[in-house]
Design a protein around this motif. Structure first.
Motif, mmCIF file in Angstrom:
data_model
loop_
_atom_site.group_PDB
_atom_site.id
_atom_site.type_symbol
_atom_site.label_atom_id
_atom_site.label_comp_id
_atom_site.label_asym_id
_atom_site.label_seq_id
_atom_site.Cartn_x
_atom_site.Cartn_y
_atom_site.Cartn_z
ATOM 1 N N THR A 19 52.470 54.945 55.826
ATOM 2 C CA THR A 19 53.544 54.024 56.225
ATOM 3 C C THR A 19 53.218 52.584 55.836
ATOM 4 O O THR A 19 54.112 51.818 55.491
ATOM 5 N N SER A 23 55.535 50.469 53.303
ATOM 6 C CA SER A 23 55.968 49.114 53.681
ATOM 7 C C SER A 23 55.644 48.117 52.574
ATOM 8 O O SER A 23 56.493 47.316 52.179
ATOM 9 N N SER A 26 57.774 48.811 49.349
ATOM 10 C CA SER A 26 59.178 48.413 49.495
ATOM 11 C C SER A 26 59.293 46.885 49.564
ATOM 12 O O SER A 26 60.241 46.305 49.024
ATOM 13 N N PHE A 59 61.788 49.493 54.259
ATOM 14 C CA PHE A 59 60.683 48.612 54.658
ATOM 15 C C PHE A 59 60.560 48.554 56.171
ATOM 16 O O PHE A 59 59.479 48.748 56.736
ATOM 17 N N ALA A 62 59.471 51.903 57.789
ATOM 18 C CA ALA A 62 58.062 52.179 57.509
ATOM 19 C C ALA A 62 57.160 51.215 58.293
ATOM 20 O O ALA A 62 56.134 51.635 58.840
ATOM 21 N N ALA A 63 57.547 49.948 58.361
ATOM 22 C CA ALA A 63 56.753 48.969 59.116
ATOM 23 C C ALA A 63 56.746 49.312 60.605
ATOM 24 O O ALA A 63 55.710 49.190 61.274
ATOM 25 N N HIS A 66 54.466 52.241 61.027
ATOM 26 C CA HIS A 66 53.093 51.762 60.841
ATOM 27 C C HIS A 66 52.604 51.037 62.097
ATOM 28 O O HIS A 66 51.472 51.249 62.549
ATOM 29 N N TYR A 89 54.828 41.926 61.432
ATOM 30 C CA TYR A 89 56.011 42.626 61.953
ATOM 31 C C TYR A 89 56.985 41.637 62.595
ATOM 32 O O TYR A 89 58.195 41.728 62.381
ATOM 33 N N SER A 92 58.835 39.797 59.920
ATOM 34 C CA SER A 92 59.851 40.648 59.289
ATOM 35 C C SER A 92 61.068 40.796 60.195
ATOM 36 O O SER A 92 62.205 40.779 59.728
#
Length: 134
Positions: A19, A23, A26, A59, A62-63, A66, A89, A92
Motif C-alpha cells: 500500500t 501510494s 499514484s 492514492f 492506498a494511503a 497504509h 496523511y 494529503s
C-alpha cells in the motif's frame, strides 16, 4: 513465535509495503502533471488530467490502508516514522479537502501546488525515515 503468527506478521508487513508503494506510485502519476505542462507536453498533460481524479482516489485509498496497517504496529515502529507518516496523511487530507472546498480557481491551484509540494516533502521524509529505521 509460532509459524501462524509469523505468517500473519509477514502478511501485514507485505500489505503495508504494497500500500505504501501504491501510494507513492499514484502520487508520482499525479505530481508529474505540472512538469509535463511546463515542458509544453500538452497532450500527455491533458490525458493525465482525465485520470487525475481516479488516480487521486487510488492514492487516498492506498494511503488510508497504509496508515491503518501502520497503526496496527505503531508500538514497534520508530516514532519518527509514525509521525512523518501521519503528517503526510494529514497533508494529503487537507490537499484533497481544500481542492473540493475552494471556489476561486486561481487560489485553488495556488494552494494545490503548495500542498502538493508539502506532500512530496512529507512522503519523501517518511520513506527515508522508514528505510533508515530498518
Amino acid at each position: 513465535m509460532d509459524t501462524l503468527k509469523k505468517m500473519e506478521v509477514n502478511t501485514m508487513n507485505n500489505f503495508q509495503k504494497l500500500t505504501g508503494a501504491v501510494s507513492a506510485a499514484s502520487f508520482c502519476g499525479l505530481a508529474v502533471k505540472y512538469p509535463l505542462r511546463k515542458m509544453k507536453m500538452h497532450k500527455l498533460n491533458a490525458e493525465l488530467m482525465k485520470a487525475h481524479e481516479p488516480i487521486s482516489g487510488v492514492f487516498f485509498l492506498a494511503a488510508s490502508a497504509h496508515l491503518a496497517a501502520g497503526l496496527m504496529k505503531a508500538k514497534k515502529t520508530a516514532p519518527a516514522v509514525v509521525i512523518s507518516g501521519a503528517a503526510a496523511y494529514a497533508v494529503s487530507f487537507v490537499l484533497i479537502a481544500a481542492c473540493h472546498m475552494t471556489k476561486d480557481q486561481k487560489k485553488k491551484m495556488q494552494w494545490h501546488r503548495i500542498y502538493s509540494l508539502a506532500l512530496a516533502g512529507t512522503m519523501t521524509g517518511h520513506a527515508a525515515l522508514a528505510r533508515l529505521a530498518k
